[in-house]
Design a protein around this motif. Structure first.
Motif: not given
Length: 323
Positions: A207-215
């Protein structure tokens, strides 16, 4: 808001109905691993952070005039005790300017509410950018080195991030609006190995449109089992998303619908010390126009005359819910 949880309201049946914290907001940004609060500042004060890599995402999802009209809500989560005062000042200044923001300080993202986790931090501005609840070779090296920063520990409570998203963000009445959008950043120094799968299984992630993540796979170099588990999770999110979510559950009694989430490995470290230096390539070459703009290394100002100085009356020490 009058509590850190949602305010109860009365439904037509007379029973108490919960009002989500994000009620009234078409657009929602969730900053998990807020650190100094720089990404939140880019969201509300983009004019002070030209060229920041995250700005095109904010512009595309929320519009360039996003701070106007009270339709944008922002939430932050940061476990590091070092930044309580700073984040409280940002929150107070932004609220005084009419912006809807709530920062949960000394709070770590987790799988359940109220559990205690141990975090490591140093109080040093550089290394505290990586304060973590996951064992880190960085902190082990610091502990072993003579004359290095002392490594401190603190017990902080967790917030059930899936519950928070489902109850406080996705349950808002504006969630079904055509222009509704939710953007989330996750930078939690390795703890995403547990948090991201939990968000997926419990229906909060799609239900989130955009996820940006540091891995942070390198944090598990000494633990082969977790290293390869992390590798599989990262490849799934970045390479095979979103079709695999539907395919993996196709044979289940309640298969997951196709997931519209867009995932990016964007790690916007520009302006990471919030001192006016962008760390963008264009600013590293002496004599360039931008380089001159950041020569003084001044922290961009807060609105309404609020400051980061100790004499300011803006710091509250704890987050009060939004009104």
């Amino acid at each position: 808001w009058t509590s850190e949880r949602a305010v109860p309201a009365r439904s037509a049946s007379g029973k108490a109905a919960r009002v989500p914290l994000a009620e009234g907001c078409t657009h929602v940004y969730v900053d998990v691993g807020t650190n100094l609060g720089v990404q939140l500042r880019k969201l509300f004060q983009p004019e002070h952070y030209p060229g920041a890599k995250v700005l095109p995402i904010f512009d595309a999802m929320f519009g360039k005039e996003r701070a106007r009209g009270g339709k944008l809500c922002a939430f932050g989560f940061e476990p590091n005790p070092t930044y309580v005062d700073r984040l409280s000042r940002i929150e107070s200044a932004y609220r005084a300017n009419g912006w809807r923001i709530q920062i949960f300080t000394t709070t770590a993202a987790g799988l359940r509410d109220g559990e205690k986790v141990k975090i490591q931090y140093t109080g040093n501005k550089f290394f505290d950018l990586s304060a973590s609840a996951v064992e880190s070779t960085t902190f082990k090296q610091l502990e072993a080195a003579k004359g290095a920063d002392a490594v401190h520990t603190a017990q902080v409570p967790t917030v059930d991030l899936a519950r928070f998203l489902n109850e406080e963000v996705h349950a808002r009445s504006q969630a079904s609006a055509p222009e509704a959008a939710v953007v989330m950043k996750i930078d939690i120094e390795g703890a995403e190995i547990d948090v991201l799968p939990d968000l997926l299984v419990r229906g909060a992630l799609c239900k989130v449109d955009v996820l940006f993540a540091e891995f942070h796979q390198k944090r598990f170099r000494g633990d082969k089992a977790h290293f390869w588990d992390y590798d599989a999770m990262q490849k799934h999110l970045l390479l095979h998303w979103p079709g695999d979510v539907h395919n993996l559950t196709r044979g289940a009694a309640n298969p997951a619908p196709r997931c519209p989430l867009k995932v990016s490995s964007l790690d916007d470290e520009s302006y990471r010390y919030d001192d006016g230096r962008s760390f963008l390539l264009a600013d590293r070459a002496p004599g360039t126009k931008r380089d001159a703009n950041f020569a003084n290394r001044r922290t961009p100002p807060l609105p309404r005359g609020f400051t980061f100085e100790a004499s300011s009356s803006s710091a509250s020490g704890s987050s009060a819910p939004l009104q």
